[in-house]
Motif scaffolding. Sequence first.
Motif, PDB file in Angstrom:
ATOM      1  N   ALA A 120      -6.226  18.540  92.467  1.00 54.93           N
ATOM      2  CA  ALA A 120      -7.437  19.361  92.475  1.00 54.93           C
ATOM      3  C   ALA A 120      -7.142  20.765  92.984  1.00 54.93           C
ATOM      4  O   ALA A 120      -7.617  21.760  92.417  1.00 54.93           O
ATOM      5  N   VAL A 121      -6.355  20.861  94.050  1.00 50.35           N
ATOM      6  CA  VAL A 121      -6.010  22.165  94.612  1.00 50.35           C
ATOM      7  C   VAL A 121      -5.183  22.977  93.616  1.00 50.35           C
ATOM      8  O   VAL A 121      -5.459  24.162  93.357  1.00 50.35           O
ATOM      9  N   GLU A 122      -4.185  22.349  93.029  1.00 43.77           N
ATOM     10  CA  GLU A 122      -3.310  23.069  92.103  1.00 43.77           C
ATOM     11  C   GLU A 122      -4.041  23.457  90.821  1.00 43.77           C
ATOM     12  O   GLU A 122      -3.779  24.525  90.247  1.00 43.77           O
ATOM     13  N   ALA A 123      -4.964  22.597  90.372  1.00 47.08           N
ATOM     14  CA  ALA A 123      -5.727  22.927  89.166  1.00 47.08           C
ATOM     15  C   ALA A 123      -6.624  24.132  89.407  1.00 47.08           C
ATOM     16  O   ALA A 123      -6.776  25.002  88.533  1.00 47.08           O
ATOM     17  N   GLU A 124      -7.233  24.196  90.593  1.00 47.45           N
ATOM     18  CA  GLU A 124      -8.079  25.345  90.899  1.00 47.45           C
ATOM     19  C   GLU A 124      -7.258  26.629  90.982  1.00 47.45           C
ATOM     20  O   GLU A 124      -7.665  27.684  90.472  1.00 47.45           O
ATOM     21  N   GLU A 125      -6.099  26.537  91.613  1.00 48.56           N
ATOM     22  CA  GLU A 125      -5.265  27.722  91.780  1.00 48.56           C
ATOM     23  C   GLU A 125      -4.724  28.248  90.454  1.00 48.56           C
ATOM     24  O   GLU A 125      -4.588  29.459  90.258  1.00 48.56           O
ATOM     25  N   SER A 126      -4.417  27.349  89.533  1.00 49.13           N
ATOM     26  CA  SER A 126      -3.825  27.759  88.251  1.00 49.13           C
ATOM     27  C   SER A 126      -4.847  27.921  87.137  1.00 49.13           C
ATOM     28  O   SER A 126      -4.547  28.503  86.092  1.00 49.13           O
ATOM     29  N   GLY A 127      -6.050  27.366  87.348  1.00 48.31           N
ATOM     30  CA  GLY A 127      -7.055  27.407  86.299  1.00 48.31           C
ATOM     31  C   GLY A 127      -6.804  26.414  85.184  1.00 48.31           C
ATOM     32  O   GLY A 127      -7.436  26.474  84.124  1.00 48.31           O
ATOM     33  N   THR A 128      -5.906  25.456  85.423  1.00 49.55           N
ATOM     34  CA  THR A 128      -5.551  24.468  84.411  1.00 49.55           C
ATOM     35  C   THR A 128      -6.599  23.365  84.337  1.00 49.55           C
ATOM     36  O   THR A 128      -7.126  22.917  85.349  1.00 49.55           O
ATOM     37  N   LYS A 129      -6.897  22.930  83.120  1.00 47.42           N
ATOM     38  CA  LYS A 129      -7.780  21.790  82.909  1.00 47.42           C
ATOM     39  C   LYS A 129      -6.933  20.532  82.768  1.00 47.42           C
ATOM     40  O   LYS A 129      -5.962  20.502  82.017  1.00 47.42           O
ATOM     41  N   LEU A 130      -7.298  19.487  83.479  1.00 44.34           N
ATOM     42  CA  LEU A 130      -6.560  18.233  83.396  1.00 44.34           C
ATOM     43  C   LEU A 130      -7.004  17.441  82.179  1.00 44.34           C
ATOM     44  O   LEU A 130      -8.151  17.572  81.722  1.00 44.34           O
ATOM     45  N   PRO A 131      -6.132  16.583  81.651  1.00 40.68           N
ATOM     46  CA  PRO A 131      -6.486  15.820  80.445  1.00 40.68           C
ATOM     47  C   PRO A 131      -7.470  14.698  80.724  1.00 40.68           C
ATOM     48  O   PRO A 131      -7.558  14.177  81.827  1.00 40.68           O
ATOM     49  N   ALA A 132      -8.205  14.375  79.659  1.00 41.17           N
ATOM     50  CA  ALA A 132      -9.097  13.213  79.639  1.00 41.17           C
ATOM     51  C   ALA A 132     -10.020  13.195  80.848  1.00 41.17           C
ATOM     52  O   ALA A 132     -10.573  14.207  81.257  1.00 41.17           O
ATOM     53  N   HIS A 133     -10.160  12.024  81.470  1.00 42.62           N
ATOM     54  CA  HIS A 133     -11.146  11.861  82.535  1.00 42.62           C
ATOM     55  C   HIS A 133     -10.658  12.365  83.886  1.00 42.62           C
ATOM     56  O   HIS A 133     -11.429  12.371  84.852  1.00 42.62           O
TER      57      HIS A 133
END
Length: 260
Positions: free
Chosen positions: A177-190
Amino acid sequence: MNTDSAAHRGAGRAPHPSAAARPTTGGTVRRTLLRTALTGAAALGAGLGAARPATAATPTRDTRPRPGTPAEALRELAAGNRRWRAFRERHPHEDPALRRTLATGQHPFAVVLGCIDSRVPPELVFDQGLGDLMTVRTAGEVLDEAVLGSVAYGVLELAIPLVVVLGHQSCGAVRAAVEAEESGTKLPAHMQYLVDQIGPAIDHGKEGDARIDATVSANVRLVRSRLAAEPELAARIGTGKLAIVGARYELTTQAVHRLA
C-alpha cells in the motif's frame, strides 16, 4: 501480550471449551437462521449449547470455564504468548476427548482478526488449541462485509468478550500500500482493494522502512476504531461485555504487545 495494565499480567492454562456455554444474546430471525447454518445444528441435532462432557474413561485435562470477561481473555492470550516466546508451548486442547465434545458446539473466548501472513498464525502465537479462538484473517487485517459479519457473529451469537486486531512487523500488504501510493501504481485484480483500504492509515510523517513500520501500527488502530464504531459492537463495549484491542506481533522477538 505485553501491556502496562495490571489486568493482563499473570499466566494461566487455556480453558476447556466443553465447560458450560455462556448464554448468547437474543437476535432477529435472520440472525437465528445464520446461527443455524453456520453451526450445522439442523444436521447434527445440536446447536451452540454446552458440549457433551467427556466420559469418565477419557477425562479431559482442564475443566475450568473459559475466560468470561475481556480482562480474563487478555490474560489468557498474554500467558499463551509468553509460552510461545519461551519455546514452552503446551499445544492445549487437542486430545481425543475434547475433539469429540467439539462436534456438538463451540465456545471460543476471543476473536482474532489477523493478517494472512504465514508467519503469524494466531493459534500458535497465543499457544491456544481447538475451540479456543475464532480467527479471521485478511491481508493487512482489511475489513469488508464478510469480515464484519464474521466478527459480529462471534461477538453477538457466541458472546465472545474480546476482539484482537493483530498486525505484525514487516507486513507485506502494508508495504504494498505504501509503495503503491508513492509510485502511483495500480495493483492487479482485487489487490487494489487492499491498498485502498490501508491507504488512509499511511503515516506521511516518516520515510522508507520507518513509514512502513509506522503504518502497520496505524492500520491496526484504524481497523480497531472502525470495528469499535459498529453500533452493536459499541453497545457491548459500553456495557463492559466486550473489549476490542489493537496489537502487534514482532517477528524478531515473537512478542505480542498492545497498541494504545
